[in-house]
Design an enzyme around this catalytic site. Structure first.
Site, PDB file in Angstrom:
ATOM      1  N   HIS A 241      22.679 -77.097 -26.062  1.00  0.00           N
ATOM      2  CA  HIS A 241      21.374 -76.488 -25.770  1.00  0.00           C
ATOM      3  C   HIS A 241      20.323 -77.487 -25.258  1.00  0.00           C
ATOM      4  O   HIS A 241      19.866 -77.418 -24.117  1.00  0.00           O
ATOM      5  CB  HIS A 241      20.825 -75.820 -27.039  1.00  0.00           C
TER       6      HIS A 241
HETATM    7  C1  BDR Z   1      18.685 -74.381 -30.881  1.00  0.00           C
HETATM    8  O1  BDR Z   1      18.799 -74.320 -32.295  1.00  0.00           O
HETATM    9  C2  BDR Z   1      19.236 -75.546 -32.809  1.00  0.00           C
HETATM   10  O2  BDR Z   1      20.242 -75.337 -33.753  1.00  0.00           O
HETATM   11  C3  BDR Z   1      19.652 -76.397 -31.647  1.00  0.00           C
HETATM   12  O3  BDR Z   1      19.328 -77.754 -31.888  1.00  0.00           O
HETATM   13  C4  BDR Z   1      18.853 -75.839 -30.497  1.00  0.00           C
HETATM   14  O4  BDR Z   1      17.591 -76.441 -30.403  1.00  0.00           O
HETATM   15  C5  BDR Z   1      19.692 -73.433 -30.263  1.00  0.00           C
HETATM   16  O5  BDR Z   1      19.469 -72.122 -30.696  1.00  0.00           O
END
Ligand code: BDR
Ligand code: CA
Length: 315
Positions: A241
């Site tokens: 992400h």
């Molecule tokens: C987001 O949530 C976190 O677990 C990850 O680091 C990312 O920022 C994805 O949904």
């Protein structure tokens, strides 16, 4: 002239990669990193940020602890994805570089107010409590921000914590509402994009082949982090992400999307934390965010791998 950025983050293996990508890129000047409460509490995220800086050989980066919980309610964390430390998968030494005494919110306000308007970009990789608190405390702040590039939300992909909500928005919907309505230019990197950027075995092997201790740490993180999503989505690898926020600043041509209205649902029991994006322009609501929808995933991994190769082999 490098672009000046502040990273607000809750490492998180994918946050860690975003930090490494930024520190490896001369196009960016990291003015400081603020720790958010999200994947794990802020005591751990502020430590994890310093571990990552030390791994990159950047003890000079200033790291600040931010707010301990969302603007309303209690903190929801994600050890079930990231492990108890938030960065399970690589065994890094305890950091020795200091945590700054100043609070992250004060650092955000002071830094933005001290710079010329439109010269500092804020990259948020977790729940946006710190930035929203700063915006609420200093009404002149929004006009100083060049842009906010955030990882959060989802439209066509739905949510990853509830059917409707993505984690970063779900943890602090009120903060997301404040940021989305602040009037600063906003770029949003939702699940619609990050779910295309899969850590396939081939891509992870290309990073591992760099052959450095840093590459070992990164592949350890990726292999730990992807296990949860591989099981959930049945894919080869999991979504990566947060590094998309940094990659967007480095190579915006890898991404496409459109400017549209995005509102945050803050109250509904079923859809709390949902990012209601008017992709088709069916309302007259103001277009407040550039909502990214597609990415050249191979181009992203080429960039990431090439930049990781530039970091010192040994911290
Ligand atoms: C987001 O949530 C976190 O677990 C990850 O680091 C990312 O920022 C994805 O949904
Ligand atoms: Ca994150």
């Amino acid at each position: 002239m490098p672009q000046k950025i502040i990273i607000d983050t809750d490492p998180g293996q994918d946050d860690a990669l975003a930090i490494l990508l930024a520190l490896a890129s001369p196009e960016l000047e990291v003015l400081g990193i603020t720790a958010a409460a999200g994947n794990v509490p802020v005591a751990l995220t502020s430590k994890n940020i310093r571990k990552v800086c030390e791994l990159a050989g950047r003890r000079d980066i200033r790291v600040f602890a931010g707010c301990e919980g969302p603007m309303q309610g209690s903190l929801f964390t994600a050890e079930y994805v990231h492990g108890a430390t938030g960065m399970d998968g690589a065994d890094l030494p305890e950091p020795t570089m200091p945590l700054q005494a100043q609070h992250g919110v004060d650092f955000l306000i002071e830094t933005l107010m001290a710079h010329e308007p439109g010269t500092v970009t804020i990259c948020t990789l977790g729940p946006m409590t710190n930035l929203a608190t700063a915006l609420s405390r200093e009404p002149a702040l929004a006009a100083r921000i060049k842009s906010v590039v955030l990882m959060g939300g989802g439209l066509f992909e739905g949510g990853n914590v509830t059917p409707a909500a993505e984690f970063n928005i779900f943890v602090d919907p009120e903060a997301a509402r404040i940021v989305l309505s602040c009037g600063a230019p906003i770029v949003m990197m939702p699940l619609d994009v990050t779910h295309q950027v899969l850590t396939t075995a081939k891509r992870v092997a290309a990073i591992k082949a760099l052959g450095t201790p840093l590459a070992d740490a990164v592949t350890g993180w990726l292999e730990f982090f992807e296990r949860f999503d591989e099981a959930k989505y049945g894919t080869d690898g999991g979504p990566l992400h947060d590094p998309n926020v940094i990659a967007y600043l480095l190579k915006p041509e890898l991404y496409s999307g459109r400017l549209c209205n995005v509102e945050i649902e803050t109250t509904s029991e079923l859809t709390k934390g949902m990012t209601v994006a008017d992709w088709w322009g069916v309302t007259q609501r103001p277009k407040n965010a550039f909502f990214v929808r597609d990415v050249d995933a191979d181009g992203f991994y080429t960039l990431l791998t090439e930049r990781l190769a530039r970091l010192p082999a040994k911290p």
